[in-house]
Write a protein that holds these residues in place. Structure first.
Motif: not given
Length: 368
Positions: A34, A37, A42, A46, A187-188, A197
């Motif tokens: 990751y 953001k 958020i 992902p 994460g989606n 998320d």
């Protein structure tokens, strides 16, 4: 689908004056990183991580209801807490905790009703690139959720852990992956059921026996504080010339890992994991301002791992977080050979010869 509003409580059925809870929460090591953001912590892409076992933060939260018996007392308008690190006051950690409380107050409306004493310790060096903010914020979130559960005993276990991960994320993004084990997705991702998320979820798909009890030996190349904070590093992605392609790559690599976890293909696992580590550092080298977070010994270790793997055919690989330390990843059944290799050839590249032996773990644990 959960939304943030689902974590705002309406009322509590019980009250509690004072007490304490204690939780340990582990660090985690991302396989797909990751990095970058959006607002409210958020993620821009992902990620998936192994939850660790030995590198952890142990946090005790003592709480006492503030005295509101006199109308002149206005202390309830502020957060009130003392922070101890390894038993001693730690003033420079307090602003981060203050910010965390401000972010989560809407979801835990009782926070200003209590004075808290937060007593925390790590089993590993903090601020040196072993995700101490992840374990620290996860442990604190678990304690706050224990208090909320005392105020609302009807809470389900599923909600408890989802909300704990959600709150931890608001303290440190990767902290949401430290609540559960052993493989956690945040994460989606279209083809990972339940991924969000807002919080981390246990990887729901098949995981081959090759990845059970995976080992992670962390080589402490540099125990000093990180050159650049994660917050600054993430912010550099906003104007990064390669950001969009990187975010797409993370989705692609996570897709690949779904198939790899099912098949047990260690060769393909190594390619994805090492590429992700080097991509993270490449993004830092090509940002403005730019940073080189590896040290010369980091590169020596990487080259030694490549040589050893090539000659021995043992499936050992490395990954890196945003720092100089090297995580050496390998299946449990080759532990003896890899640990011998580490002692013979890699310890000399570690600061004071120090390394931490770790393995996949199961997430946060309540300590009674």
């Amino acid at each position: 689908m959960f939304s943030a509003k689902d974590f705002i409580p309406t009322q509590y059925s019980h009250s509690i004056e004072r007490g304490d809870f204690q939780w340990s929460a582990p660090s985690n090591i991302a396989l797909v990183k990751y990095w970058g953001k959006k607002d409210n912590q958020i993620p821009a892409n992902p990620s998936v991580s192994f939850t660790l076992n030995n590198c952890k933060t142990i946090t005790k939260l003592a709480f006492a209801k503030k005295d509101i018996s006199t109308p002149l007392n206005v202390t309830n308008t502020n957060f009130s807490f003392d922070l101890l690190f390894e038993g001693k006051p730690k003033e420079d950690f307090k602003p981060k905790i203050q910010k965390f409380l401000e972010r989560i107050e809407i979801y835990l409306p009782f926070l200003k009703d209590y004075h808290f004493t937060i007593d925390t310790e790590n089993t590993f060096p903090h601020s040196s690139g072993i995700a101490s903010s992840a374990s620290g914020m996860a442990a604190l979130a678990m304690n706050f959720m224990s208090l909320e559960k005392a105020l609302n005993p009807e809470m389900t276990e599923e909600y408890f852990f989802k909300k704990a991960s959600f709150l931890a994320r608001l303290g440190s993004g990767s902290a949401c992956r430290s609540v559960k084990g052993q493989v956690v997705v945040w994460g989606n991702q279209e083809n990972i059921k339940g991924s969000s998320d807002l919080f981390g979820v246990e990887f729901p798909n098949v995981i081959h026996a090759n990845f059970k009890n995976f080992q992670d030996t962390i080589l402490l190349v540099d125990k000093g504080e990180k050159q650049v904070s994660s917050t600054i590093g993430h912010d550099l992605m906003h104007s990064h010339p390669y950001a969009e392609r990187r975010f797409a790559q993370a989705h692609e690599n996570l897709d690949q890992l779904i198939a790899i976890f099912e098949s047990g293909d260690l060769g393909e696992f190594i390619k994805v994991v090492e590429s992700e580590a080097l991509t993270l550092h490449a993004m830092m080298m090509t940002s403005m301002p730019y940073f080189i977070l590896m040290k010369p010994n980091t590169l020596q270790i990487i080259n030694a791992i490549w040589k050893f793997r090539n000659e021995s055919k043992i499936p050992v690989c490395f990954t890196l977080d945003a720092g100089a330390n090297v995580h050496v990843l390998y299946p449990e059944n080759v532990s003896d050979a890899v640990l011998q290799f580490i002692k013979d050839e890699l310890v000399g590249f570690c600061q004071n010869g120090q390394y931490i032996y770790d393995e996949i773990g199961n997430g946060a644990t309540s300590i009674h």
